[in-house]
Design an enzyme around this catalytic site. Sequence first.
Site, mmCIF file in Angstrom:
data_model
loop_
_atom_site.group_PDB
_atom_site.id
_atom_site.type_symbol
_atom_site.label_atom_id
_atom_site.label_comp_id
_atom_site.label_asym_id
_atom_site.label_seq_id
_atom_site.Cartn_x
_atom_site.Cartn_y
_atom_site.Cartn_z
ATOM 1 N N GLU A 110 0.854 -1.195 0.000
ATOM 2 C CA GLU A 110 0.000 0.000 0.000
ATOM 3 C C GLU A 110 0.886 1.240 0.000
ATOM 4 O O GLU A 110 1.955 1.219 0.604
ATOM 5 C CB GLU A 110 -0.841 0.047 1.292
ATOM 6 N N LYS A 112 2.540 4.568 1.172
ATOM 7 C CA LYS A 112 2.738 5.087 2.525
ATOM 8 C C LYS A 112 2.317 6.552 2.551
ATOM 9 O O LYS A 112 2.970 7.403 1.950
ATOM 10 C CB LYS A 112 4.202 4.939 2.932
ATOM 11 N N ASP A 114 1.826 10.281 3.592
ATOM 12 C CA ASP A 114 2.630 11.229 4.344
ATOM 13 C C ASP A 114 1.664 12.153 5.069
ATOM 14 O O ASP A 114 1.429 13.285 4.670
ATOM 15 C CB ASP A 114 3.532 12.004 3.375
ATOM 16 N N TYR A 222 -6.432 2.020 7.192
ATOM 17 C CA TYR A 222 -5.586 0.948 6.670
ATOM 18 C C TYR A 222 -5.376 -0.226 7.623
ATOM 19 O O TYR A 222 -4.717 -1.191 7.269
ATOM 20 C CB TYR A 222 -4.244 1.463 6.166
ATOM 21 N N LYS A 310 11.093 3.508 1.449
ATOM 22 C CA LYS A 310 11.004 4.971 1.317
ATOM 23 C C LYS A 310 11.564 5.403 -0.031
ATOM 24 O O LYS A 310 12.644 4.968 -0.426
ATOM 25 C CB LYS A 310 11.819 5.644 2.438
ATOM 26 N N CYS A 404 8.680 48.564 -5.659
ATOM 27 C CA CYS A 404 8.370 47.481 -6.585
ATOM 28 C C CYS A 404 9.465 47.408 -7.655
ATOM 29 O O CYS A 404 9.802 48.431 -8.258
ATOM 30 C CB CYS A 404 7.011 47.730 -7.231
ATOM 31 N N CYS A 407 7.440 48.612 -11.167
ATOM 32 C CA CYS A 407 6.866 49.940 -11.407
ATOM 33 C C CYS A 407 7.415 50.994 -10.447
ATOM 34 O O CYS A 407 7.018 52.156 -10.522
ATOM 35 C CB CYS A 407 5.345 49.888 -11.316
ATOM 36 N N CYS A 420 2.808 45.091 -3.916
ATOM 37 C CA CYS A 420 2.726 46.280 -4.753
ATOM 38 C C CYS A 420 1.244 46.556 -4.931
ATOM 39 O O CYS A 420 0.497 45.673 -5.354
ATOM 40 C CB CYS A 420 3.384 46.016 -6.117
ATOM 41 N N CYS A 425 0.374 48.472 -12.248
ATOM 42 C CA CYS A 425 1.749 47.961 -12.342
ATOM 43 C C CYS A 425 1.783 46.941 -13.482
ATOM 44 O O CYS A 425 1.007 45.985 -13.490
ATOM 45 C CB CYS A 425 2.151 47.306 -11.023
HETATM 46 S S1 IVH Z 1 0.191 0.252 8.743
HETATM 47 C C1 IVH Z 1 2.694 -1.314 12.329
HETATM 48 N N1 IVH Z 1 -0.167 1.405 6.450
HETATM 49 O O1 IVH Z 1 3.654 5.133 8.671
HETATM 50 C C2 IVH Z 1 2.061 -1.003 11.065
HETATM 51 N N2 IVH Z 1 0.988 2.625 8.126
HETATM 52 O O2 IVH Z 1 6.412 5.070 9.718
HETATM 53 C C3 IVH Z 1 0.805 -0.257 11.212
HETATM 54 N N3 IVH Z 1 1.610 4.896 7.442
HETATM 55 O O3 IVH Z 1 2.852 5.856 11.921
HETATM 56 C C4 IVH Z 1 0.675 0.844 10.274
HETATM 57 N N4 IVH Z 1 0.773 4.789 5.414
HETATM 58 O O4 IVH Z 1 1.031 6.246 10.297
HETATM 59 C C5 IVH Z 1 0.358 1.527 7.671
HETATM 60 N N5 IVH Z 1 -0.612 2.302 4.360
HETATM 61 C C6 IVH Z 1 -0.088 2.426 5.584
HETATM 62 C C7 IVH Z 1 0.532 3.606 6.011
HETATM 63 C C8 IVH Z 1 1.078 3.664 7.295
HETATM 64 C C9 IVH Z 1 1.405 5.552 6.289
HETATM 65 C C10 IVH Z 1 2.311 5.491 8.587
HETATM 66 C C11 IVH Z 1 1.760 5.137 9.928
HETATM 67 C C12 IVH Z 1 2.947 4.989 10.849
HETATM 68 C C13 IVH Z 1 4.074 5.358 9.986
HETATM 69 C C14 IVH Z 1 5.282 4.541 10.301
#
Ligand code: IVH
Length: 664
Positions: A110, A112, A114, A222, A310, A404, A407, A420, A425
């Site tokens: 899945e 990740k 942010d 998730y 990552k 500015c 102008c 400005c 302008c």
């Molecule tokens: S599962 C122990 N699924 O990543 C696993 N976490 O660096 C339970 N995060 O604090 C989490 N996307 O908030 C899971 N698809 C995803 C995620 C995810 C982002 C975050 C999560 C956690 C952090 C860890």
Amino acid sequence: MLKRRVEELRRIIEYHNYRYYVLDSPEISDGEYDSLMRELMELEKKHPELITPDSPTQRVGAKPLDTFPPMAHRLPLLSIDNAMNKHELEEFHDRVAKWLVKKDICYCCEPKFDGLAVEIIYENGIFSRGGTRGDGTTGEDVSQNLKTIKTVPLRLLGKEIPGLLEVRGEVVMYKDEFKRLNESRALSGEPLFANPRNAAAGSLRQLDPSITAERSLVFFAYAISEPLALGMEKQSQVLDMLFSLGFKVNPERKVCKGIREVMDFVEYMHEKRDALPYEIDGVVIKVDSLSDQEILGNKARSPRWCVAYKFPPDQATTMLRDIILQVGRTGAITPVAVLEPVRLAGVTISRATLHNEDEIRKKDIRIGDLVLVQRAGDVIPEVVMPVKSRRSGNESIFNMPVTCPVCNSKLVKDGALWRCINMSCPAIIKESIYHFASKDAMDIDGLGRRTISQMVDRLNIKHVSDLYRLTKDDLRELEGFKDRSIENLITSIERSKDVGLDRFIYALGIQHVGQVAARDIAKKFSTLERFLEAGFDDLRDIRGIGEEVAGSIISFLNNKENRKVIEDLVCLGVRVRPVEEKAGGRRPFEGKKVCFTGMLENMPRSRARAKVTEMGGEVVSSVSRNLDLLVVGKNPGSKYDKALSLGVTIIDERTFIEMLEADQ
Ligand code: IVH
């Protein structure tokens, strides 16, 4: 009787919320939604004894808090180990394979997010409370704020609902909402959020829930705590269950067999990253089998069955050669870094934003510094910080000019911004025309900054409407324009006269009104005439439009000069097309390839197929990698195994029927 109507209204409203926010597929207009909401509010006002905590009216309106109470998590929210490259990913797989004493392992992959991790607790299907991850053991109880998020169900859908459900997921802010928020903060001189994650965190940790409510956050689920206890067997099944309970679940997920398929998915997501509406910083890879997860168990802070791959950060260091000032279309002055060209995320950049004078001072950025620059998603590159250890002593401090750069009129301080305020302008005029002609606005092909600059300087163009007065002879005055290019530009100007209301509103360049707001406004008013008559309250009625935005639109519309420009545009032949009503019917399978296997117990296969087609999907007879959904009935055939091995999303008949019925 009354009680029944109140309950009915709640279900209808929550259902339409779900259609709109979770499925992105609304069935009714905002107006119809509002009138349902109004009816419920009035009934509850007259009969407060009928109010329940899961009523949609209770999403907003809670009083501001002094502090957030702590929320202890019953089971800790662990973090995830990182894999920074392919080798580390292989090492993870080897460890897992060794521990489980088997080679073939399926991983649920899945994106990740942010964003900000939260846990939400449901008791007997009703939202009970929710909090941030905090240190994993104790977070902050932000229940009031979570309730304002429309993708957080207040009551779970479906029939089989566990007595206690602890749902984990991420609160994110979409990139367009982040841009809109920062644009409006820049205009009002408030400090900018560095990225969507900080903006999401800042918005969720507001003591006043009415501020959170205005920020359009999105919750993706998730995970659940103790999924085995609820009879689940796989992580992928947990995601399907969360979806059928009414949560927004990321459709970008895949069960991959072996590490090579995982790597393919990682690469696929890396490429897709910029096109997603939210920020991701990697891919989370989880052993799909929950019993295998149990065998693997946890280390002190992180599970052994999960790793986060990552993406490499889009950052680079380079020399800051100079700082120049850019004048925006609202007159806002932005300091821009002139950089020694450097490769960043696949492109060479030589400019990056420094946001404003305060940022430069706070970060102590000096001309001549070696600086760290970054690009996150599709956000413009920015200078993160100077590398102070590399200073030679020859760097010079930047002083903000008082006039500015275009102008020469005196700049005015507006919050953290310098502005400005000379509306004639040339820089402001040029930028407004550039915005007006841009791809997402009137889309006048071939009208770039250089041409606009010449038009303003030589042809005395003052307003966007003047574009439609240009003749071939005028264009002949411009450098580099010959018969062919003149013909082309005249044709694209002519073509732009036929424009949808949403693009037209966006093109006007009203402060705080980006593409998303323009679309919402166009939907509400349908025609230009009605938009021009808009009142403050009509605008405030639109979801996502707050007081500040509404105020800005009203003052734009009340300005005589602006009205004259719009009138001129119409007189000169611009035809603003009304918003077309969307074709009726609900389409949960839109664009999806669906396949069936096994016997359906509640309807003949032919009817199921017809339903899928009617709701926008395509029924296919074999399972392949690009199948979106396999519906499994009793005694499924080999298609089931094949789908499993390809990681295709699989649902049972009950879930399929729920998808159909969610649509009645
Ligand atoms: S599962 C122990 N699924 O990543 C696993 N976490 O660096 C339970 N995060 O604090 C989490 N996307 O908030 C899971 N698809 C995803 C995620 C995810 C982002 C975050 C999560 C956690 C952090 C860890």
